[in-house]
Motif scaffolding. Structure first.
Motif, PDB file in Angstrom:
ATOM      1  N   LYS A   1      12.639  -2.530  66.394  1.00  0.00           N
ATOM      2  CA  LYS A   1      12.278  -3.862  66.883  1.00  0.00           C
ATOM      3  C   LYS A   1      12.104  -4.845  65.738  1.00  0.00           C
ATOM      4  O   LYS A   1      12.545  -5.996  65.820  1.00  0.00           O
ATOM      5  CB  LYS A   1      10.990  -3.781  67.709  1.00  0.00           C
ATOM      6  CG  LYS A   1      11.145  -3.178  69.091  1.00  0.00           C
ATOM      7  CD  LYS A   1       9.798  -3.013  69.783  1.00  0.00           C
ATOM      8  CE  LYS A   1       9.064  -4.324  69.919  1.00  0.00           C
ATOM      9  NZ  LYS A   1       7.765  -4.159  70.630  1.00  0.00           N
ATOM     10  N   LEU A   2      11.477  -4.391  64.656  1.00  0.00           N
ATOM     11  CA  LEU A   2      11.210  -5.279  63.533  1.00  0.00           C
ATOM     12  C   LEU A   2      12.506  -5.694  62.834  1.00  0.00           C
ATOM     13  O   LEU A   2      12.703  -6.867  62.498  1.00  0.00           O
ATOM     14  CB  LEU A   2      10.273  -4.600  62.538  1.00  0.00           C
ATOM     15  CG  LEU A   2       9.614  -5.502  61.499  1.00  0.00           C
ATOM     16  CD1 LEU A   2       8.739  -6.550  62.184  1.00  0.00           C
ATOM     17  CD2 LEU A   2       8.784  -4.681  60.526  1.00  0.00           C
ATOM     18  N   VAL A   3      13.411  -4.738  62.621  1.00  0.00           N
ATOM     19  CA  VAL A   3      14.691  -5.038  61.972  1.00  0.00           C
ATOM     20  C   VAL A   3      15.532  -5.960  62.855  1.00  0.00           C
ATOM     21  O   VAL A   3      16.100  -6.949  62.381  1.00  0.00           O
ATOM     22  CB  VAL A   3      15.456  -3.738  61.660  1.00  0.00           C
ATOM     23  CG1 VAL A   3      16.877  -4.043  61.194  1.00  0.00           C
ATOM     24  CG2 VAL A   3      14.727  -2.930  60.592  1.00  0.00           C
ATOM     25  N   ALA A   4      15.621  -5.631  64.136  1.00  0.00           N
ATOM     26  CA  ALA A   4      16.408  -6.451  65.052  1.00  0.00           C
ATOM     27  C   ALA A   4      15.856  -7.870  65.126  1.00  0.00           C
ATOM     28  O   ALA A   4      16.609  -8.853  65.112  1.00  0.00           O
ATOM     29  CB  ALA A   4      16.425  -5.814  66.440  1.00  0.00           C
ATOM     30  N   ASN A   5      14.540  -7.987  65.188  1.00  0.00           N
ATOM     31  CA  ASN A   5      13.932  -9.313  65.278  1.00  0.00           C
ATOM     32  C   ASN A   5      14.143 -10.117  63.998  1.00  0.00           C
ATOM     33  O   ASN A   5      14.305 -11.347  64.045  1.00  0.00           O
ATOM     34  CB  ASN A   5      12.436  -9.190  65.559  1.00  0.00           C
ATOM     35  CG  ASN A   5      11.801 -10.521  65.893  1.00  0.00           C
ATOM     36  OD1 ASN A   5      12.004 -11.077  66.973  1.00  0.00           O
ATOM     37  ND2 ASN A   5      11.048 -11.073  64.952  1.00  0.00           N
ATOM     38  N   ALA A   6      14.150  -9.443  62.844  1.00  0.00           N
ATOM     39  CA  ALA A   6      14.388 -10.132  61.577  1.00  0.00           C
ATOM     40  C   ALA A   6      15.770 -10.781  61.558  1.00  0.00           C
ATOM     41  O   ALA A   6      15.952 -11.867  61.006  1.00  0.00           O
ATOM     42  CB  ALA A   6      14.244  -9.156  60.414  1.00  0.00           C
ATOM     43  N   ILE A   7      16.752 -10.125  62.172  1.00  0.00           N
ATOM     44  CA  ILE A   7      18.102 -10.701  62.265  1.00  0.00           C
ATOM     45  C   ILE A   7      18.077 -11.953  63.137  1.00  0.00           C
ATOM     46  O   ILE A   7      18.579 -13.014  62.746  1.00  0.00           O
ATOM     47  CB  ILE A   7      19.088  -9.668  62.849  1.00  0.00           C
ATOM     48  CG1 ILE A   7      19.299  -8.519  61.862  1.00  0.00           C
ATOM     49  CG2 ILE A   7      20.423 -10.331  63.190  1.00  0.00           C
ATOM     50  CD1 ILE A   7      20.162  -7.392  62.409  1.00  0.00           C
TER      51      ILE A   7
ATOM     52  N   LEU B   1      17.894  -6.407  54.423  1.00  0.00           N
ATOM     53  CA  LEU B   1      19.310  -6.659  54.675  1.00  0.00           C
ATOM     54  C   LEU B   1      19.519  -7.430  55.979  1.00  0.00           C
ATOM     55  O   LEU B   1      20.502  -8.156  56.129  1.00  0.00           O
ATOM     56  CB  LEU B   1      20.082  -5.336  54.716  1.00  0.00           C
ATOM     57  CG  LEU B   1      20.182  -4.597  53.379  1.00  0.00           C
ATOM     58  CD1 LEU B   1      20.729  -3.180  53.602  1.00  0.00           C
ATOM     59  CD2 LEU B   1      21.072  -5.359  52.403  1.00  0.00           C
ATOM     60  N   ALA B   2      18.588  -7.288  56.913  1.00  0.00           N
ATOM     61  CA  ALA B   2      18.683  -8.024  58.176  1.00  0.00           C
ATOM     62  C   ALA B   2      18.705  -9.522  57.929  1.00  0.00           C
ATOM     63  O   ALA B   2      19.464 -10.270  58.552  1.00  0.00           O
ATOM     64  CB  ALA B   2      17.509  -7.654  59.080  1.00  0.00           C
TER      65      ALA B   2
ATOM     66  N   GLY C   1       6.289  -3.951  58.164  1.00  0.00           N
ATOM     67  CA  GLY C   1       5.418  -4.053  59.327  1.00  0.00           C
ATOM     68  C   GLY C   1       3.977  -4.379  58.987  1.00  0.00           C
ATOM     69  O   GLY C   1       3.206  -4.755  59.870  1.00  0.00           O
ATOM     70  N   TRP C   2       3.589  -4.256  57.722  1.00  0.00           N
ATOM     71  CA  TRP C   2       2.219  -4.585  57.325  1.00  0.00           C
ATOM     72  C   TRP C   2       1.991  -6.088  57.261  1.00  0.00           C
ATOM     73  O   TRP C   2       0.847  -6.545  57.389  1.00  0.00           O
ATOM     74  CB  TRP C   2       1.906  -3.961  55.961  1.00  0.00           C
ATOM     75  CG  TRP C   2       1.727  -2.477  55.983  1.00  0.00           C
ATOM     76  CD1 TRP C   2       2.201  -1.611  56.929  1.00  0.00           C
ATOM     77  CD2 TRP C   2       1.035  -1.677  55.025  1.00  0.00           C
ATOM     78  NE1 TRP C   2       1.862  -0.321  56.628  1.00  0.00           N
ATOM     79  CE2 TRP C   2       1.139  -0.333  55.447  1.00  0.00           C
ATOM     80  CE3 TRP C   2       0.358  -1.958  53.834  1.00  0.00           C
ATOM     81  CZ2 TRP C   2       0.587   0.727  54.722  1.00  0.00           C
ATOM     82  CZ3 TRP C   2      -0.203  -0.904  53.120  1.00  0.00           C
ATOM     83  CH2 TRP C   2      -0.095   0.421  53.558  1.00  0.00           C
ATOM     84  N   THR C   3       3.040  -6.836  57.049  1.00  0.00           N
ATOM     85  CA  THR C   3       2.886  -8.293  56.920  1.00  0.00           C
ATOM     86  C   THR C   3       3.641  -9.074  57.993  1.00  0.00           C
ATOM     87  O   THR C   3       3.391 -10.259  58.176  1.00  0.00           O
ATOM     88  CB  THR C   3       3.377  -8.759  55.539  1.00  0.00           C
ATOM     89  OG1 THR C   3       4.733  -8.333  55.340  1.00  0.00           O
ATOM     90  CG2 THR C   3       2.515  -8.175  54.427  1.00  0.00           C
TER      91      THR C   3
ATOM     92  N   GLY D   1       6.573  -9.758  63.759  1.00  0.00           N
ATOM     93  CA  GLY D   1       7.777 -10.009  64.536  1.00  0.00           C
ATOM     94  C   GLY D   1       7.544 -10.772  65.816  1.00  0.00           C
ATOM     95  O   GLY D   1       6.712 -11.675  65.908  1.00  0.00           O
ATOM     96  N   ALA D   2       8.290 -10.385  66.847  1.00  0.00           N
ATOM     97  CA  ALA D   2       8.205 -11.069  68.132  1.00  0.00           C
ATOM     98  C   ALA D   2       6.865 -10.838  68.807  1.00  0.00           C
ATOM     99  O   ALA D   2       6.450 -11.633  69.656  1.00  0.00           O
ATOM    100  CB  ALA D   2       9.344 -10.606  69.042  1.00  0.00           C
ATOM    101  N   ASP D   3       6.176  -9.755  68.455  1.00  0.00           N
ATOM    102  CA  ASP D   3       4.871  -9.477  69.068  1.00  0.00           C
ATOM    103  C   ASP D   3       3.870 -10.578  68.757  1.00  0.00           C
ATOM    104  O   ASP D   3       2.998 -10.886  69.557  1.00  0.00           O
ATOM    105  CB  ASP D   3       4.327  -8.132  68.570  1.00  0.00           C
ATOM    106  CG  ASP D   3       5.145  -6.962  69.081  1.00  0.00           C
ATOM    107  OD1 ASP D   3       5.805  -7.120  70.119  1.00  0.00           O
ATOM    108  OD2 ASP D   3       5.130  -5.901  68.436  1.00  0.00           O
TER     109      ASP D   3
END
Length: 301
Positions: A85-91, A202-203, A271-273, A276-278
């Protein structure tokens, strides 16, 4: 021999190290694009890509809708659900930011000239132990040689990769731009002590590259566009954690800003900083439940 300035030495070392010890990412197709016809090779210095673009139609477009990025349904990606989720959201967030510089971004229930969607086709986890060792070497260099502007390369093991495909379609569903993209971390990439560390960084690179393609109709790996991945001056406040230019981008949360830069420098898991979408969901106004709403409508006594 002519003396070499510290800044030139740093740039030369970064370029040399960046092209060495690079993880290889496969150019994979997941079938999420409308078609793969006429894709042309357009490789960068450290990126492999195939692209196509209808420049006239892209330049005529005024509005864009960014759909959430997804992972292709495959079982061999070594990330848990939260990391995906975090990688996808970064894109998605990076694409929304960069596309905002040229287009008006609209929400999911509004019509748009272009609809943009990306799919992660492959990703290799980062070896957190190797990243920790690289961080330790970097800290040791800072203590032993303070002020010397020569980067300390990461260990050439356990480097992560990311492969993504994306397209921009018009309101009728016709493809106006497409990209199949693959890149691996290298010796000068940020060493994060997390499975998704390299994929997360890389995202952002993919998001910037695809947004350039859609915004200009030209390859992001050639000409002036290939020399910088920095956002425009107008986008800097959002990059630092401020509100995005268009409210539609709030669905992807805000950039972690200064705490994100500090966390990256320390090699902390993304994920510590970055929530994302949450973060966007938790900050949105909460609607009262039907029971509470009913009670609020009762006359007071």
């Amino acid at each position: 021999m002519l003396p070499v300035a510290p800044l030139q030495l740093t740039a030369l070392a970064s370029l040399t190290l960046g092209t060495a010890g690079c993880a290889t990412a496969p150019l994979e197709r997941a079938g999420s694009l409308r078609n793969y016809d006429s894709l042309a090779e357009a490789n960068g210095l450290v990126t492999r890509a195939q692209i196509k673009a209808n420049k006239k139609d892209l330049l005529d477009a005024k509005t864009v809708r960014v759909e959430p990025t997804a992972f292709a349904p495959r079982s061999d990606v070594g990330f848990d659900e939260a990391e995906r989720k975090l990688v996808a959201n970064a894109i998605s967030r990076e694409m929304c930011l960069r596309l905002s510089e040229r287009f008006q971004i609209v929400s999911a229930n509004e019509d748009a000239d272009l609809i943009v969607k990306a799919t992660v086709t492959h990703a290799t986890p980062t070896n957190a132990t190797a990243s920790a060792a690289s961080q330790a070497a970097s800290i040791a260099k800072s203590v032993a040689l303070p002020g010397v502007p020569v980067p300390v390369p990461r260990l050439p093991v356990g480097l992560g990769t990311l492969s993504v495909e994306a397209e921009a379609r018009d309101f009728a569903g016709f493809q106006k731009a497409a990209m199949v993209w693959a890149r691996g971390a290298n010796s000068v990439s940020t060493a994060r002590m997390a499975n998704d560390g390299d994929a997360y960084d890389l995202a952002g690179e993919f998001g910037a590259d695809f947004a350039k393609l859609v915004s200009t109709g030209e390859s992001p790996f050639s000409g002036v566009a290939s020399f910088t991945s920095l956002p425009s001056v107008a986008s800097v406040p959002a990059k630092l954690g401020g509100a995005p230019k268009y409210a539609a981008c709030e669905q992807f949360g805000r950039f972690p800003g200064l705490k994100g830069f500090v966390g990256a420098g320390l090699g902390l898991p993304p994920g510590w900083t970055d929530k994302g979408a949450d973060e966007a969901k938790s900050s949105s106004p909460q609607q009262p439940s039907p029971e509470i709403a009913s009670m609020e409508q009762q006359p007071t006594r």
